[in-house]
Design a protein around this motif. Sequence first.
Motif: not given
Length: 571
Positions: A29-34, A36-40, A60-64, A171-183
């Motif tokens: 885990l480096r960001t809170m977005a990381d 989401l796949p764990v929760l799924a 259920e949280i990731p899809a929402r 949605l079943p998956e994340l729309p294409q986007a750059r994932m956040p970085k720790p900074q």
Amino acid sequence: MGLEVDAATQSGSQAGKPGLRWLAETRELRTMADLLPVLAQRTVGELVFPELNTSLAHREIPARAYGVAAELRRAGMDDRPDRRVGILAATSPEFVSALFGVFAANVAAVPIPVPSFAAGLEPALERLDGLVRSAELRCVLVGPPFDEFGAAIQERYPDVAVVRIADCEPLPELPQARMPKPQDLAVVQFSSGSTSSPKGAMIEHGALVASVLGTAERGGVEDGDAAMVWVPLFHDFGLVTLLTHLVTASDLHMFSPVTFVRRTAETIRYFADQGIAFFTGPNFAYDRILDAAAAGRLDGIDLTGWKAAINAGEPVASTTLRRFDELLGPLGARPTVMTPGYGAAEFCVGISLQPAGGVAKTVHVDRGSLQDGGRVVIHDGPQPGAVPVVSQGPAFPGVEFRITDGGGRVVDEGHFGEIEARGPNMLRGYLDDHAATDAAIRDGWFRTQDTGFVLGGELYVSGRRSDMVVVAGRNFHAHDVEMAIRDVDGVYQRHVVVVADVSRERMVVVAETQTDDQAALVAGIRARIADEVGLADVDVRLVARGWLPRTSSGKWRRGEVRERLFAGCEV
């Protein structure tokens, strides 16, 4: 009447064996977005909303969240960590969906302190103006109970997109986007007690992760440990509690502040019935629980499953610790349950925290020795002129603290001064306010404006420097005086605030009361201050129940009290 809960929202906290499975799950885990796949992939863990008679499984949280991220993309907000998205929702599944949707879209979340619409729509919207302006919000995600006000918000702020969280299809998956970085910026945290010109603490993803993992580690959270929170999610305390128990795969039971305050006994009976292990709140919350116990409203409950009562957000009272053992010990609560901590929004809460399984310490300090840069004099126990101060524990994981005098010089352990801290969970700075940032951060150390001292590596907090009352050259800590007088017969539920009348160099005590014998109450307050604090003459103002304002986390709004008093406001 007890709190009625549908079978679908009953806790699964008793299932499974203790362990640290969550630690392996979140190792990368480096960001809170990381997260989401764990929760799924989770098969355990849920957020329980007893008042709404619903629950939200972790899986259920990731899809929402992905649905919210898609709507933010349509609004042109995704992949811009320099842009801010407001979240206006009460404690609900919608708030959680919105928060993680913002994380997934790689923009910054601004949890909006929930306004009261009791006085009408216009005054409530006026309270939002300062935050919308300060945060330069480009979008506001609106959830219950504010959905119906979305159109009014859009009309007031035509350049701000308004999205109803309920309209975001999962949605079943994340729309294409750059994932956040720790900074990258994760959250801009505004104080719930902010004025028309609030300061926003900029918290990066890496800092938020450090706070959440540090809280879980120091708190000793194990698999299957359920928790309860009533502090609102727009507050840093509530937000970090939510994220901590999502990381640890724990059930989290979430109540509104109104329910906890108005139905304290029923809430704690629910806590006991569910076998919940963790509870968080400031000191006044525990006083409410103890008052309920003293009145016999908790008789018969079993608190043997209670592992930790995180007590932070305001100085911890030694009387609260004593009453906790006396009143809740017979119900099964162990002496190790009370867990004092110290923090600030600028540190995602954590600066110090008592380790799990420890017993909070109290020292009795000569009041006269609490002078800037001076050595603290410790007495063997209670005696005239001594004030009890509770340890807030050793430094939070990764954090360092120190004490400085008024000239900025670092003083040795056992000396009194301002608390400064630094660590991986510290803010980047204040949003668009370089002057405030430069004033708050000196050589990489954050100046808390709180005073205290260090003994044996543990932090003892006495109060805020700005709350100091100076009378005839002597310094008196407002919190110290309040602790001395809050139990005077006739003071309504310990509702008392001490402020300074700077122009006259006088101490002013403001106490709520319902007593008919106000002269006796005034005399009682003055006598207690003379006996315990050593100040012979103070001004006492008696006000009606409900006059003293609090923030959402229960702290007194001292600045507002001063303004109302010295602006000639009717009391």
